[in-house]
Design a protein around this motif. Structure first.
Motif, PDB file in Angstrom:
ATOM      1  N   LEU A 137     -29.100  70.294  70.358  1.00  0.00           N
ATOM      2  CA  LEU A 137     -30.455  70.601  69.905  1.00  0.00           C
ATOM      3  C   LEU A 137     -31.476  69.994  70.862  1.00  0.00           C
ATOM      4  O   LEU A 137     -31.343  68.851  71.270  1.00  0.00           O
ATOM      5  CB  LEU A 137     -30.663  70.024  68.500  1.00  0.00           C
ATOM      6  CG  LEU A 137     -29.656  70.457  67.423  1.00  0.00           C
ATOM      7  CD1 LEU A 137     -29.862  69.650  66.146  1.00  0.00           C
ATOM      8  CD2 LEU A 137     -29.776  71.944  67.138  1.00  0.00           C
ATOM      9  N   HIS A 138     -32.497  70.774  71.188  1.00  0.00           N
ATOM     10  CA  HIS A 138     -33.502  70.250  72.114  1.00  0.00           C
ATOM     11  C   HIS A 138     -34.922  70.533  71.664  1.00  0.00           C
ATOM     12  O   HIS A 138     -35.192  71.497  70.967  1.00  0.00           O
ATOM     13  CB  HIS A 138     -33.257  70.782  73.522  1.00  0.00           C
ATOM     14  CG  HIS A 138     -32.023  70.189  74.110  1.00  0.00           C
ATOM     15  ND1 HIS A 138     -31.974  68.885  74.544  1.00  0.00           N
ATOM     16  CD2 HIS A 138     -30.779  70.700  74.253  1.00  0.00           C
ATOM     17  CE1 HIS A 138     -30.751  68.617  74.957  1.00  0.00           C
ATOM     18  NE2 HIS A 138     -30.003  69.691  74.798  1.00  0.00           N
ATOM     19  N   ARG A 139     -35.813  69.668  72.088  1.00  0.00           N
ATOM     20  CA  ARG A 139     -37.244  69.823  71.812  1.00  0.00           C
ATOM     21  C   ARG A 139     -37.867  70.672  72.905  1.00  0.00           C
ATOM     22  O   ARG A 139     -37.643  70.424  74.087  1.00  0.00           O
ATOM     23  CB  ARG A 139     -37.935  68.463  71.826  1.00  0.00           C
ATOM     24  CG  ARG A 139     -37.497  67.562  70.718  1.00  0.00           C
ATOM     25  CD  ARG A 139     -38.153  66.216  70.828  1.00  0.00           C
ATOM     26  NE  ARG A 139     -39.596  66.307  70.616  1.00  0.00           N
ATOM     27  CZ  ARG A 139     -40.389  65.240  70.529  1.00  0.00           C
ATOM     28  NH1 ARG A 139     -39.882  64.027  70.621  1.00  0.00           N
ATOM     29  NH2 ARG A 139     -41.680  65.395  70.334  1.00  0.00           N
ATOM     30  N   TYR A 140     -38.693  71.610  72.485  1.00  0.00           N
ATOM     31  CA  TYR A 140     -39.337  72.445  73.494  1.00  0.00           C
ATOM     32  C   TYR A 140     -40.507  71.728  74.166  1.00  0.00           C
ATOM     33  O   TYR A 140     -40.974  72.138  75.212  1.00  0.00           O
ATOM     34  CB  TYR A 140     -39.821  73.766  72.874  1.00  0.00           C
ATOM     35  CG  TYR A 140     -41.128  73.640  72.136  1.00  0.00           C
ATOM     36  CD1 TYR A 140     -42.333  73.930  72.768  1.00  0.00           C
ATOM     37  CD2 TYR A 140     -41.173  73.183  70.828  1.00  0.00           C
ATOM     38  CE1 TYR A 140     -43.534  73.782  72.107  1.00  0.00           C
ATOM     39  CE2 TYR A 140     -42.355  73.021  70.167  1.00  0.00           C
ATOM     40  CZ  TYR A 140     -43.539  73.323  70.813  1.00  0.00           C
ATOM     41  OH  TYR A 140     -44.725  73.148  70.160  1.00  0.00           O
ATOM     42  N   SER A 141     -40.956  70.632  73.578  1.00  0.00           N
ATOM     43  CA  SER A 141     -42.195  70.019  74.074  1.00  0.00           C
ATOM     44  C   SER A 141     -41.975  68.919  75.115  1.00  0.00           C
ATOM     45  O   SER A 141     -42.937  68.364  75.640  1.00  0.00           O
ATOM     46  CB  SER A 141     -42.981  69.440  72.897  1.00  0.00           C
ATOM     47  OG  SER A 141     -42.331  68.289  72.398  1.00  0.00           O
ATOM     48  N   THR A 142     -40.696  68.601  75.382  1.00  0.00           N
ATOM     49  CA  THR A 142     -40.426  67.485  76.292  1.00  0.00           C
ATOM     50  C   THR A 142     -41.072  67.727  77.659  1.00  0.00           C
ATOM     51  O   THR A 142     -40.916  68.784  78.258  1.00  0.00           O
ATOM     52  CB  THR A 142     -38.902  67.287  76.440  1.00  0.00           C
ATOM     53  OG1 THR A 142     -38.348  67.147  75.126  1.00  0.00           O
ATOM     54  CG2 THR A 142     -38.569  66.056  77.271  1.00  0.00           C
TER      55      THR A 142
END
Lengths: 381, 381
Positions: free
Chosen positions: A16-21
């Motif tokens: 799972l990853h954050r799009y805002s990084t």
């Protein structure tokens, strides 16, 4: 067992990853919850399920000396309250109070700018809600004197003020409402989900009976976690004990303190205590940002000059562009993202909210320049 | 503002550590909550307050396609339930059900081995609780047929079974109770805080209306988080919507899904699905451990042969030593810690509980040898 769950179907959940990084993030519900480096270390140390117990072997979490000291000595002082508690979140804390001090069918009075969860909490507690309307466009102010007639008419079991609200970032006169509450002897709850941990605030100075804060919204904690401060006169009601387990609080189901979030909130706290003292800088940055965006043809709604990092903008100039742009109403999101900026809700152009909290002046300049660039690129005339 | 909080006093909170790191940990509430490597990565990625929103920009957490799919497709199947939900924890999930399907003054029937929070939840919902007694020493079994007469006499609004209980790790005949519940048409909740995520369990196969699980206790998640499965016939009651916000569920205050824990539970899930299939190995290890400790003069209480990793031991041989040892009743904790083992409550020698869940056979051998060594070292005669 009839589980037909395929590993191959489930693998996506492992990654799972954050799009805002790596982006400048203006999302109002995220700016105050960014962990400090110390909170991040605590998160990793107390990652596993019930590992918070490992602060003191063999003790219940609410018996751990360091946690007890934190809550009773430091958190209570920070909130300006006689008694402090951790809760599962701001909305849960509000429900804890409603469920403890009112009875089904009672009326409560709340500000018209309240969060939607104030309403769901009241519905869950089977309460009737009367709202104090705001002043409407452009400032949407809550005049706390408007509570007075409603208190006289409705004899409420409780009043609530959202300080500030999450849409406009308005800060009504909470202290004056404290005087009114005192005069009419009505319990008074301040929802400080966007103030506790960002700006100086004291329940005692306001004259409230209860104050609510949010760890994940404004105290640099991972979620879910909230804080609650209260006047000691409510102790026997809100912290009423189980008949069968005399150490356990019924309203909090014994002990709500179970997660990693506790470790992050405590580890972030020294920094949070320091940052609220620098609140004037945050207000200055917000005002700078508001001014610059207004120069580009946007209009900041809510109180002006503004006193909080949460801001609501009306942007007819962007709305006009969206009607012509091939990406339609998603153009703003896409154009800002290309420029390293996220956090304004995709699809919004006419009205949107954002927060400047904790961003450097230099980052805000990047955002201002991006708006300028987008507007210049697409504006006709 | 009247905050007199000194940075120097607060610095201790920035540097929090677990005492158990590097030890073999037998703590029953911790064994099932150890994160998987993927869950640990998700924890770090979604560390910040409200960062779970960053799975899908602009959507509410309960609108995120991946989260929706996880809950409705995979979690529900895993629980053998028509509908699944995240909750704030097992106890909160139990309260959600009690508060939704009963009314104050109603009677519920629960097993005598229930967790204390079943009682606090019932007190919070203003319910009368009737308990089905266990069989007493040494097995403390719950005979589910004992529910029947109590159901006839008390016309309960709900029955609850703890499966297994957290003291003895007993697994009563949940399926038979499902038949009884069906016959008398009484809503039936299974508290699976120590089964869901450890062993195969299906609400449908049991014939229950509700099943509760704990992410931080048994699903390799950081806390607090729980899961709830239910039969679709309860949807309109438990998931009743707000009158003012027709998308929002009143009992869950709109949306409870806010924390880092969600990311860890989802990321751990593929491994959790696989591990429950290896439950027979866990039972085999528990039985091995029970057998070995009994050889040393301890006695395992609860069901025998045992069917779960949670075990309760009576240890007269250790109690005798404690009466003579210079460290007194803390001797066992200290002696085991010296040998790299923690998790038995400090101060206990006569009776204690532990869990072997997820420990390697080799690690259990180390524990057995440690007990043997301690007993040989201090035993007189």
């Amino acid at each position: 067992m009839d589980i037909k769950l395929q590993k191959s179907e489930l693998q996506r959940f492992e990654n799972l990853h954050r799009y805002s990084t790596g982006y400048i993030n203006l999302n109002p519900i995220q700016r105050g919850g960014v962990l400090t480096p110390e909170a991040r270390e605590a998160l990793i140390e107390f990652a596993d399920g019930y590992s918070i117990y490992d602060l003191s072997p063999g003790l219940e979490v609410d018996e751990i000396p360091l946690v007890k000291e934190f809550i009773s000595e430091h958190l209570s002082k920070f909130l300006g309250a006689d008694i402090a508690k951790f809760t599962l979140g701001a909305r849960e804390g509000i429900f804890n109070i409603m469920h403890s001090i009112t009875k089904p069918g009672d009326t409560i009075i709340v500000d018209g700018n309240r969060h939607y969860t104030t309403i769901t909490a009241a519905e869950r507690a089977k309460l009737r809600v009367v709202e104090v309307p705001n002043s409407g466009k452009p400032e949407y102010r809550i005049n706390v004197e408007d509570y007075e007639d409603l208190i006289k008419n409705h004899k409420p079991a409780m009043i609530l003020l959202t300080y500030p609200d999450g849409s406009y970032g308005n800060l009504p006169d909470a202290k004056k409402l404290g005087e009114i509450a005192k005069e009419y002897q009505v319990p008074y709850l301040v929802n400080g989900a966007y103030s506790v941990g960002r700006m100086p605030i004291s329940m005692e100075a306001i004259g409230a009976d209860f104050i609510i804060g949010s760890g994940h919204k404004s105290m640099a904690s991972s979620g879910p976690i909230g804080v609650l401060g209260m006047n000691k006169k409510w102790e026997k009601i809100v912290l009423r004990k189980s008949k069968r387990y005399p150490q356990k609080e019924v309203e909090f189901l014994g002990c709500e303190l179970r997660g990693t979030a506790i470790a992050t909130l405590m580890a972030a706290f020294p920094t949070v205590v320091e940052r609220v003292e620098k609140w004037a800088d945050e207000v200055e940055k917000a005002r700078y940002f508001s001014r610059e965006l207004e120069r580009l043809g946007l209009k900041q709604l809510g109180e002006k000059p503004h006193n909080h990092d949460l801001m609501f903008f009306e942007a007819p100039v962007l709305y006009e562009i969206s009607k012509r742009h091939k990406k339609g109403r998603f153009f703003l999101y896409k154009e800002l993202k290309k420029r390293g900026i996220v956090g304004i809700k995709p699809g919004l152009t006419k009205n949107f909210k954002l927060s400047t909290y904790g961003l450097k002046k230099q980052e805000l300049k990047v955002v201002v320049d991006a708006f300028k660039d987008v507007i210049e690129k697409y504006k006709t005339s």
